[in-house]
Design a protein around this motif. Sequence first.
Motif, PDB file in Angstrom:
ATOM      1  N   MET A 123     -18.008  18.114   0.775  1.00  0.00           N
ATOM      2  CA  MET A 123     -17.869  16.698   0.898  1.00  0.00           C
ATOM      3  C   MET A 123     -17.402  16.086  -0.423  1.00  0.00           C
ATOM      4  SD  MET A 123     -18.926  14.484   3.260  1.00  0.00           S
ATOM      5  CE  MET A 123     -19.044  12.820   3.383  1.00  0.00           C
ATOM      6  N   VAL A 124     -18.020  16.487  -1.517  1.00  0.00           N
ATOM      7  CA  VAL A 124     -17.637  15.996  -2.828  1.00  0.00           C
ATOM      8  C   VAL A 124     -16.215  16.453  -3.129  1.00  0.00           C
ATOM      9  CG1 VAL A 124     -18.166  16.133  -5.287  1.00  0.00           C
ATOM     10  CG2 VAL A 124     -19.990  15.948  -3.629  1.00  0.00           C
ATOM     11  N   SER A 125     -15.922  17.645  -2.746  1.00  0.00           N
ATOM     12  CA  SER A 125     -14.590  18.180  -2.996  1.00  0.00           C
ATOM     13  C   SER A 125     -13.537  17.395  -2.209  1.00  0.00           C
ATOM     14  CB  SER A 125     -14.613  19.649  -2.618  1.00  0.00           C
ATOM     15  OG  SER A 125     -13.445  20.096  -2.099  1.00  0.00           O
ATOM     16  N   GLU A 126     -13.853  17.016  -0.995  1.00  0.00           N
ATOM     17  CA  GLU A 126     -12.927  16.228  -0.198  1.00  0.00           C
ATOM     18  C   GLU A 126     -12.755  14.835  -0.811  1.00  0.00           C
ATOM     19  OE1 GLU A 126     -13.924  15.996   3.944  1.00  0.00           O
ATOM     20  OE2 GLU A 126     -14.223  18.136   4.038  1.00  0.00           O
ATOM     21  N   MET A 127     -13.857  14.300  -1.330  1.00  0.00           N
ATOM     22  CA  MET A 127     -13.793  12.985  -1.954  1.00  0.00           C
ATOM     23  C   MET A 127     -12.896  13.047  -3.193  1.00  0.00           C
ATOM     24  SD  MET A 127     -16.863  10.412  -2.825  1.00  0.00           S
ATOM     25  CE  MET A 127     -17.415  11.049  -4.361  1.00  0.00           C
ATOM     26  N   TRP A 128     -13.053  14.075  -4.008  1.00  0.00           N
ATOM     27  CA  TRP A 128     -12.204  14.219  -5.194  1.00  0.00           C
ATOM     28  C   TRP A 128     -10.747  14.425  -4.790  1.00  0.00           C
ATOM     29  CZ3 TRP A 128     -12.977  12.577  -9.729  1.00  0.00           C
ATOM     30  CH2 TRP A 128     -14.267  12.468 -10.228  1.00  0.00           C
ATOM     31  N   THR A 129     -10.537  15.142  -3.756  1.00  0.00           N
ATOM     32  CA  THR A 129      -9.176  15.355  -3.269  1.00  0.00           C
ATOM     33  C   THR A 129      -8.576  14.021  -2.838  1.00  0.00           C
ATOM     34  OG1 THR A 129      -9.784  17.557  -2.504  1.00  0.00           O
ATOM     35  CG2 THR A 129      -7.775  16.622  -1.617  1.00  0.00           C
ATOM     36  N   SER A 130      -9.354  13.204  -2.146  1.00  0.00           N
ATOM     37  CA  SER A 130      -8.887  11.885  -1.713  1.00  0.00           C
ATOM     38  C   SER A 130      -8.619  10.983  -2.907  1.00  0.00           C
ATOM     39  CB  SER A 130      -9.912  11.222  -0.796  1.00  0.00           C
ATOM     40  OG  SER A 130     -10.031  11.924   0.396  1.00  0.00           O
ATOM     41  N   VAL A 131      -9.517  11.029  -3.885  1.00  0.00           N
ATOM     42  CA  VAL A 131      -9.352  10.210  -5.091  1.00  0.00           C
ATOM     43  C   VAL A 131      -8.098  10.649  -5.837  1.00  0.00           C
ATOM     44  CG1 VAL A 131     -10.341   9.670  -7.351  1.00  0.00           C
ATOM     45  CG2 VAL A 131     -11.771   9.605  -5.317  1.00  0.00           C
ATOM     46  N   LEU A 132      -7.933  11.956  -5.979  1.00  0.00           N
ATOM     47  CA  LEU A 132      -6.736  12.459  -6.666  1.00  0.00           C
ATOM     48  C   LEU A 132      -5.469  12.111  -5.894  1.00  0.00           C
ATOM     49  CD1 LEU A 132      -7.891  15.952  -7.963  1.00  0.00           C
ATOM     50  CD2 LEU A 132      -7.377  13.919  -9.302  1.00  0.00           C
ATOM     51  N   SER A 133      -5.550  12.203  -4.570  1.00  0.00           N
ATOM     52  CA  SER A 133      -4.389  11.844  -3.757  1.00  0.00           C
ATOM     53  C   SER A 133      -4.048  10.368  -3.925  1.00  0.00           C
ATOM     54  CB  SER A 133      -4.656  12.130  -2.281  1.00  0.00           C
ATOM     55  OG  SER A 133      -4.733  13.504  -2.051  1.00  0.00           O
ATOM     56  N   LEU A 134      -5.085   9.533  -3.861  1.00  0.00           N
ATOM     57  CA  LEU A 134      -4.858   8.093  -4.035  1.00  0.00           C
ATOM     58  C   LEU A 134      -4.339   7.783  -5.433  1.00  0.00           C
ATOM     59  CD1 LEU A 134      -7.905   6.511  -2.189  1.00  0.00           C
ATOM     60  CD2 LEU A 134      -5.497   6.381  -1.563  1.00  0.00           C
ATOM     61  N   THR A 135      -4.887   8.494  -6.421  1.00  0.00           N
ATOM     62  CA  THR A 135      -4.418   8.307  -7.794  1.00  0.00           C
ATOM     63  C   THR A 135      -2.956   8.730  -7.898  1.00  0.00           C
ATOM     64  OG1 THR A 135      -6.638   8.697  -8.629  1.00  0.00           O
ATOM     65  CG2 THR A 135      -4.833   8.908 -10.207  1.00  0.00           C
TER      66      THR A 135
END
Length: 161
Positions: free
Chosen positions: A1-13
């Motif tokens: 879950m945390v990994s998906e969140m970081w992936t989403s944050v990185l994608s958005l960034t």
Amino acid sequence: MVSEMWTSVLSLTGVALGGGLTAFSQRATQRSAERAEERRLRAATSEARRSEQLQAVKEFLVCAQAAERAAYNRPEAWGDDDDWRTRAGDAMTALWVAERHLVLLCDPVLHGPVHTYGRALNQAVWREIGDTEVNEHLEEHKAAFMTAARTSLSALPARTP
């Protein structure tokens, strides 16, 4: 879950950074195009101004030649010379109009020499030069005008591609 969140944050960034760089690039391109257009307009305006000034100098030279011709064709004795007087008066009127046109359009370096040359032509036409020959009276003033005209025209910015 945390990994998906970081992936989403990185994608958005990444999306935000990419969008920002694209916007910056587009703005820089737009500003560059605007500057190029401004340079093109300045060059076109400068070229049009130079052309207008060159035409005014040519017009003055045509009028000066007509005045000089009137000075050379002046009758020796006053009398039955109404036709000459009319032509000479018309030539001098055209010369003074052309002189004012140069003063309006051209560099101030030309103002004195054009006025002095016009005055010398006026003196030659109406024989206010005594026994001096017309060409002798005019030569210095004509040369000074031509030098000033050349300087005035060459001082304008060169045409840029």
